[in-house]
Design a protein around this motif. Structure first.
Motif, PDB file in Angstrom:
ATOM      1  N   TRP A   1       2.206  -5.080 -19.518  1.00  0.00           N
ATOM      2  CA  TRP A   1       3.217  -4.140 -20.592  1.00  0.00           C
ATOM      3  C   TRP A   1       1.866  -4.610 -22.177  1.00  0.00           C
ATOM      4  O   TRP A   1       1.956  -3.089 -22.410  1.00  0.00           O
ATOM      5  CB  TRP A   1       4.547  -4.561 -20.904  1.00  0.00           C
ATOM      6  CG  TRP A   1       4.931  -3.973 -21.663  1.00  0.00           C
ATOM      7  CD1 TRP A   1       5.608  -2.328 -21.906  1.00  0.00           C
ATOM      8  CD2 TRP A   1       4.963  -4.023 -22.915  1.00  0.00           C
ATOM      9  NE1 TRP A   1       5.937  -2.203 -22.551  1.00  0.00           N
ATOM     10  CE2 TRP A   1       5.759  -2.515 -23.865  1.00  0.00           C
ATOM     11  CE3 TRP A   1       4.319  -5.363 -23.940  1.00  0.00           C
ATOM     12  CZ2 TRP A   1       6.280  -3.168 -25.009  1.00  0.00           C
ATOM     13  CZ3 TRP A   1       5.021  -5.230 -25.225  1.00  0.00           C
ATOM     14  CH2 TRP A   1       5.256  -3.779 -25.922  1.00  0.00           C
ATOM     15  N   THR A   2       1.729  -5.736 -21.687  1.00  0.00           N
ATOM     16  CA  THR A   2       0.796  -6.573 -23.353  1.00  0.00           C
ATOM     17  C   THR A   2      -0.439  -5.745 -23.249  1.00  0.00           C
ATOM     18  O   THR A   2      -0.907  -4.901 -23.979  1.00  0.00           O
ATOM     19  CB  THR A   2       1.213  -7.585 -23.070  1.00  0.00           C
ATOM     20  OG1 THR A   2       2.502  -8.503 -23.177  1.00  0.00           O
ATOM     21  CG2 THR A   2       0.294  -8.697 -24.222  1.00  0.00           C
ATOM     22  N   VAL A   3      -0.717  -5.872 -22.262  1.00  0.00           N
ATOM     23  CA  VAL A   3      -2.909  -5.151 -21.707  1.00  0.00           C
ATOM     24  C   VAL A   3      -2.321  -3.324 -22.614  1.00  0.00           C
ATOM     25  O   VAL A   3      -3.415  -3.256 -23.254  1.00  0.00           O
ATOM     26  CB  VAL A   3      -2.650  -5.440 -20.704  1.00  0.00           C
ATOM     27  CG1 VAL A   3      -4.274  -4.479 -20.331  1.00  0.00           C
ATOM     28  CG2 VAL A   3      -3.277  -7.083 -20.465  1.00  0.00           C
ATOM     29  N   TRP A   4      -1.718  -2.985 -22.324  1.00  0.00           N
ATOM     30  CA  TRP A   4      -1.286  -1.605 -22.227  1.00  0.00           C
ATOM     31  C   TRP A   4      -0.672  -1.115 -23.330  1.00  0.00           C
ATOM     32  O   TRP A   4      -1.613  -0.828 -23.977  1.00  0.00           O
ATOM     33  CB  TRP A   4       0.227  -1.340 -21.280  1.00  0.00           C
ATOM     34  CG  TRP A   4       0.657   0.347 -21.314  1.00  0.00           C
ATOM     35  CD1 TRP A   4      -0.549   1.225 -21.772  1.00  0.00           C
ATOM     36  CD2 TRP A   4       1.585   1.281 -20.738  1.00  0.00           C
ATOM     37  NE1 TRP A   4       0.220   2.252 -21.750  1.00  0.00           N
ATOM     38  CE2 TRP A   4       1.726   2.245 -21.235  1.00  0.00           C
ATOM     39  CE3 TRP A   4       2.608   0.109 -20.146  1.00  0.00           C
ATOM     40  CZ2 TRP A   4       2.601   3.410 -20.664  1.00  0.00           C
ATOM     41  CZ3 TRP A   4       3.577   1.192 -20.284  1.00  0.00           C
ATOM     42  CH2 TRP A   4       3.452   2.712 -20.691  1.00  0.00           C
ATOM     43  N   VAL A   5       0.325  -2.546 -24.438  1.00  0.00           N
ATOM     44  CA  VAL A   5       0.207  -1.504 -25.858  1.00  0.00           C
ATOM     45  C   VAL A   5      -1.073  -2.030 -26.735  1.00  0.00           C
ATOM     46  O   VAL A   5      -1.183  -1.181 -27.850  1.00  0.00           O
ATOM     47  CB  VAL A   5       1.569  -2.714 -25.957  1.00  0.00           C
ATOM     48  CG1 VAL A   5       1.732  -2.928 -27.086  1.00  0.00           C
ATOM     49  CG2 VAL A   5       2.539  -2.272 -25.418  1.00  0.00           C
ATOM     50  N   VAL A   6      -1.852  -3.291 -26.572  1.00  0.00           N
ATOM     51  CA  VAL A   6      -3.171  -4.019 -26.848  1.00  0.00           C
ATOM     52  C   VAL A   6      -4.010  -2.116 -27.030  1.00  0.00           C
ATOM     53  O   VAL A   6      -4.509  -2.215 -28.112  1.00  0.00           O
ATOM     54  CB  VAL A   6      -3.824  -5.194 -26.660  1.00  0.00           C
ATOM     55  CG1 VAL A   6      -4.416  -5.011 -27.156  1.00  0.00           C
ATOM     56  CG2 VAL A   6      -2.723  -6.036 -27.363  1.00  0.00           C
TER      57      VAL A   6
END
Length: 145
Positions: free
Chosen positions: A98-103
């Motif tokens: 999820w963090t990779v997606w948001v970044v």
């Protein structure tokens, strides 16, 4: 109409549009974890029993997942791992992805395409089956939720 994306213009979506789906998913997951954190799965009567456990007395790979999530919400990592270690790994993997997606969305890059090779999927499945079998054997009692 600066900043407005109209169909067919080829203009890339704005930051808010790119973050809408990950934000919605975060809200849903946060709400689910908040509910499980507030309504203790260790107390009987709050959640339905696992059908496999109820019918056979055997623990499935997901048994203990709610107790694990409850422990994570309360910051008790050892209890979470004891209840269901693969679930905790799944929570962590979700958080990383999820963090990779948001970044990537913030930077205007396309979502990361996840296309694991079949050997990885089969290996993950084999690990979960092994986990389920071992937790149901006499020497695997330490893996019971």
């Amino acid at each position: 109409m600066h900043g407005v994306n109209t169909p067919g213009t080829g203009a890339p979506p704005g930051r808010a549009a790119r973050l809408a789906v990950p934000a919605g998913l975060l809200v849903a997951v946060t709400a689910a974890f908040a509910y499980v954190g507030a309504v203790d799965p260790n107390e009987p009567g709050h959640y339905p029993a696992c059908p496999l456990l109820r019918l056979t007395g055997l623990y499935c790979p997901g048994c203990g997942g709610l107790r694990s999530a409850h422990a994570v919400v309360h910051g008790d990592l050892p209890a979470a791992l004891q209840a269901n270690a693969p679930a905790v790994l799944g929570y962590a993997a979700f958080a990383v992805l999820w963090t990779v997606w948001v970044v990537r969305a913030v930077r205007g890059r396309p979502p990361l395409r996840i296309d694991p090779p079949p050997v990885l999927l089969w290996s993950l499945g084999a690990l979960l089956v092994t986990f389920a079998v071992v937790r149901n054997l006499p020497f695997g009692g330490w893996l019971h939720p």
